[in-house]
Scaffold this motif. Structure first.
Motif, short mmCIF file in Angstrom:
data_model
loop_
_atom_site.label_atom_id
_atom_site.label_comp_id
_atom_site.label_asym_id
_atom_site.label_seq_id
_atom_site.Cartn_x
_atom_site.Cartn_y
_atom_site.Cartn_z
N PRO A 68 14.27 51.56 -28.07
CA PRO A 68 15.56 50.85 -28.10
C PRO A 68 16.52 51.48 -27.11
O PRO A 68 16.45 52.70 -26.85
N ILE A 69 17.40 50.69 -26.54
CA ILE A 69 18.30 51.19 -25.49
C ILE A 69 19.09 52.40 -25.98
O ILE A 69 19.30 53.36 -25.23
N GLU A 70 19.54 52.36 -27.25
CA GLU A 70 20.37 53.45 -27.77
C GLU A 70 19.58 54.75 -27.95
O GLU A 70 20.17 55.82 -28.12
N GLU A 71 18.25 54.68 -27.96
CA GLU A 71 17.43 55.86 -28.16
C GLU A 71 16.62 56.23 -26.92
O GLU A 71 15.75 57.10 -26.97
N ARG A 72 16.91 55.58 -25.80
CA ARG A 72 16.06 55.70 -24.62
C ARG A 72 15.95 57.13 -24.11
O ARG A 72 14.85 57.66 -23.92
N SER A 73 17.09 57.79 -23.88
CA SER A 73 17.05 59.15 -23.33
C SER A 73 16.37 60.11 -24.28
O SER A 73 15.55 60.94 -23.87
N ALA B 229 12.99 44.75 -30.57
CA ALA B 229 13.13 43.52 -29.80
C ALA B 229 14.59 43.13 -29.64
O ALA B 229 15.02 42.67 -28.57
N THR B 230 15.39 43.31 -30.69
CA THR B 230 16.81 42.96 -30.63
C THR B 230 17.55 43.86 -29.65
O THR B 230 18.39 43.41 -28.87
N SER B 231 17.24 45.17 -29.71
CA SER B 231 17.90 46.10 -28.80
C SER B 231 17.58 45.78 -27.34
O SER B 231 18.44 45.85 -26.48
N LEU B 232 16.33 45.42 -27.09
CA LEU B 232 15.91 45.12 -25.73
C LEU B 232 16.19 43.67 -25.34
O LEU B 232 15.90 43.26 -24.22
N LYS B 233 16.74 42.89 -26.32
CA LYS B 233 17.08 41.48 -26.08
C LYS B 233 15.86 40.70 -25.58
O LYS B 233 15.92 39.93 -24.63
N CYS C 119 18.55 66.71 -27.21
CA CYS C 119 18.20 65.32 -27.52
C CYS C 119 19.20 64.65 -28.47
O CYS C 119 19.66 63.53 -28.20
N PRO C 120 19.56 65.28 -29.60
CA PRO C 120 20.55 64.64 -30.47
C PRO C 120 21.90 64.43 -29.78
O PRO C 120 22.57 63.43 -30.01
N LEU C 121 22.30 65.38 -28.91
CA LEU C 121 23.57 65.24 -28.19
C LEU C 121 23.53 64.04 -27.26
O LEU C 121 24.47 63.23 -27.24
N ALA C 122 22.45 63.91 -26.50
CA ALA C 122 22.33 62.77 -25.58
C ALA C 122 22.30 61.45 -26.34
O ALA C 122 22.91 60.46 -25.93
N SER C 123 21.57 61.45 -27.47
CA SER C 123 21.49 60.23 -28.28
C SER C 123 22.86 59.86 -28.84
O SER C 123 23.25 58.68 -28.86
N TYR C 124 23.63 60.87 -29.27
CA TYR C 124 24.98 60.63 -29.79
C TYR C 124 25.89 60.06 -28.71
O TYR C 124 26.64 59.11 -28.95
N LEU C 125 25.82 60.62 -27.51
CA LEU C 125 26.67 60.15 -26.41
C LEU C 125 26.35 58.70 -26.05
O LEU C 125 27.24 57.91 -25.75
N GLU C 126 25.06 58.33 -26.09
CA GLU C 126 24.68 56.97 -25.75
C GLU C 126 25.14 55.98 -26.82
O GLU C 126 25.63 54.90 -26.52
N LYS C 127 24.94 56.36 -28.10
CA LYS C 127 25.28 55.44 -29.18
C LYS C 127 26.80 55.31 -29.37
O LYS C 127 27.29 54.25 -29.73
#
Length: 499
Positions: free
Chosen positions: A155-160, A232-236, A317-325
């Motif tokens: 999912p886009i929010e979890e990509r990094s 699928a929803t995240s990737l549209k 990893c959690p920091l990057a995920s937090y920044l993206e979300k």
């Protein structure tokens, strides 16, 4: 109205997938696979020290009187094969599936690792170079295949975070191989065990991947409907999208190769690769010749930077995920900040390292560890940028960039071999470290000026909208995909929308 609320609730329920899903298990499998692949890739860096100096390791095994130039040829032979499969690997993964390609890569590489000791005893260094070339060839598809799989699963929010978790396997593989190789080379099994053990484990992994691996969520037998819907929803994307429609999507080669953001991505990746492989292949020799460490302590100090590198990547990893979300940082800004930390800090420490004296061994170990550790921050910089620029062609972009960057993996050890003619000469090592630092600085400078995380227009197939009027008076717009920019209309996908 009641029906609409009920449908909305049902959709929300579908999107609430388990905290740990099949995508996380897939990441774990890829993590372990990369761990073994890199173990088979770097084992020679330590084994060759024992092979050329068995009196200090294990006198029961043959010793090979190779020159430093021959040693450089042996170490770089892997990368001559590695670059060949990079570019077509993305297309192969889209056509045949990432699951099959990753299985072939790891299983074949494992068999070749098992055959390595025999090849050296039969054909000396020329046959060893040939085998390593073949091993590089089959491992060349690994990263483009992983990028293609992650483009479908993350999912886009979890990509990094997901991509970093996967790629952290390389650091664990390096740590385990370098840390254990000193003990293995000194044991009764000798240096051949550094090839037998990862080769056998690679075959076991291949069997597990064949059962549980999947190219896309739609091809996975074990994924829940909720998790499939979430991805699928995240990737549209439409979950029922056929694989054949994606295969017929033409690759815009000219636009990719003339894209400024992609070209600076390649430059940044080349700079990183030069530093990474210079250190990875030469740290054991530097520690032995300049710092005067024996084979066992050499193995520990060589592995230490990659152990801390693994720890930092997992913490970030959690920091990057937090920044993206949270959307606190623009994706482009985030990529550039992380990339600057990951490439400019090593640029400074490498230059400093080159000016240390031979009696400053402790400080040298600290700087080596800091240099390698901080470079892991690039996982959230250019290393995630392939998926940003083009999710659809992520594997192809990864293949092109890896092919270019691994030219540096070939050139860097050769440059070391020709500059460092005397491994005890501190001034020659100073040239190597200063050169690596300057290249790292320039690579990130270009990324700061021209890099971006925006999806490029050439990511999607060109479309032409045609207004159609039927005999009954109704108007439609027909959207047709175009295979060429000159206006020729392809018939691979068509949709009709009522105006």
């Amino acid at each position: 109205m009641f029906e609409k609320r009920r449908c909305s609730r049902e959709m929300d329920e579908n999107l609430s997938s388990p905290f740990i899903g099949m995508r996380h298990l897939l990441c774990l499998l890829i993590f372990c696979g990369l761990c073994l692949v890199y173990g088979m890739r770097v084992n020679l860096s330590m084994a060759i020290v024992a092979m050329m100096d068995n009196a200090a390791a294990n006198p029961n095994f043959a010793e090979y009187a190779w020159s430093e130039q021959t040693k450089s040829h042996v170490l770089s032979s892997f990368f001559f094969g590695y670059i060949f499969a990079q570019v077509p690997a993305g297309s192969w993964a889209r056509r045949y599936g990432g699951r099959l390609l990753l299985f072939i890569s790891v299983s074949f590489s494992s068999v070749l690792a098992l055959l390595t000791p025999l090849s050296v005893s039969v054909g000396d260094w020329p046959l060893l170079c040939a085998l390593r070339f073949c091993q590089g060839l089959v491992q060349g598809v690994t990263y483009p295949t992983i990028a293609t799989i992650m483009a479908e699963w993350a999912p886009i929010e979890e990509r990094s975070a997901m991509l970093t978790y996967c790629c952290s396997g390389l650091e664990l593989g390096i740590v385990m191989m370098l840390a254990s190789s000193g003990m293995l080379c000194s044991s009764d099994w000798g240096w051949p065990s550094t090839f037998y053990i990862p080769g056998a484990l690679g075959l076991i992994w291949s069997a597990i991947w064949f059962i549980f691996g999947a190219s896309t969520p739609n091809n996975c037998k074990y994924i829940t409907l909720a998790e499939r819907t979430l991805i699928a929803t995240s990737l549209k994307r439409n979950m029922a999208q056929s694989e054949s429609s994606k295969v017929t999507h033409p690759i815009p080669w000219l636009k990719i190769c003339t894209s400024k953001p992609f070209l600076v991505l390649i430059l940044s990746q080349c700079a990183y690769s030069w530093c990474f492989w210079t250190l990875l292949t030469q740290i054991p020799s530097y520690i032995k010749s300049i710092l005067g460490k024996d084979i066992q302590s050499n193995a520990f100090y060589s592995a230490l930077p990659y152990l801390t590198m693994l720890g930092l990547s997992l913490v970030l990893c959690p920091l990057a995920s937090y920044l993206e979300k949270s959307k606190r940082l623009n994706a482009t800004v985030s990529r550039k900040i992380f990339n600057t930390i990951g490439q400019w800090t090593p640029a400074v420490t490498l230059v400093y390292l080159g000016f240390l004296r031979t009696d400053q061994a402790d400080l040298a170990i600290v700087l080596l560890t800091l240099t390698v550790t901080v470079s892991t921050v690039t996982h959230f910089g250019f290393q995630a940028n392939h998926l940003d620029l083009s999710p659809h062609f992520a594997g192809t972009l990864m293949g092109i960039a890896n092919s270019a960057s691994n030219m540096m993996s070939i050139i860097a050890p050769l440059v070391v071999g020709y500059i460092v003619t005397d491994t005890t000469n501190l001034h020659q090592w100073r040239i190597i470290f200063s050169l690596a630092g300057g290249i790292s600085f320039f690579g990130n400078l270009m990324f700061l000026f021209f890099g971006t995380a925006k999806v490029q227009l050439w990511n999607e197939m060109p479309q032409m909208v045609v207004e159609v009027k039927r005999q009954d008076g109704q108007h439609f717009t027909e959207v047709k995909n175009m295979e060429k920019d000159d206006g020729n209309v392809g018939g691979s996908r068509e949709t009709l929308n009522l105006v």
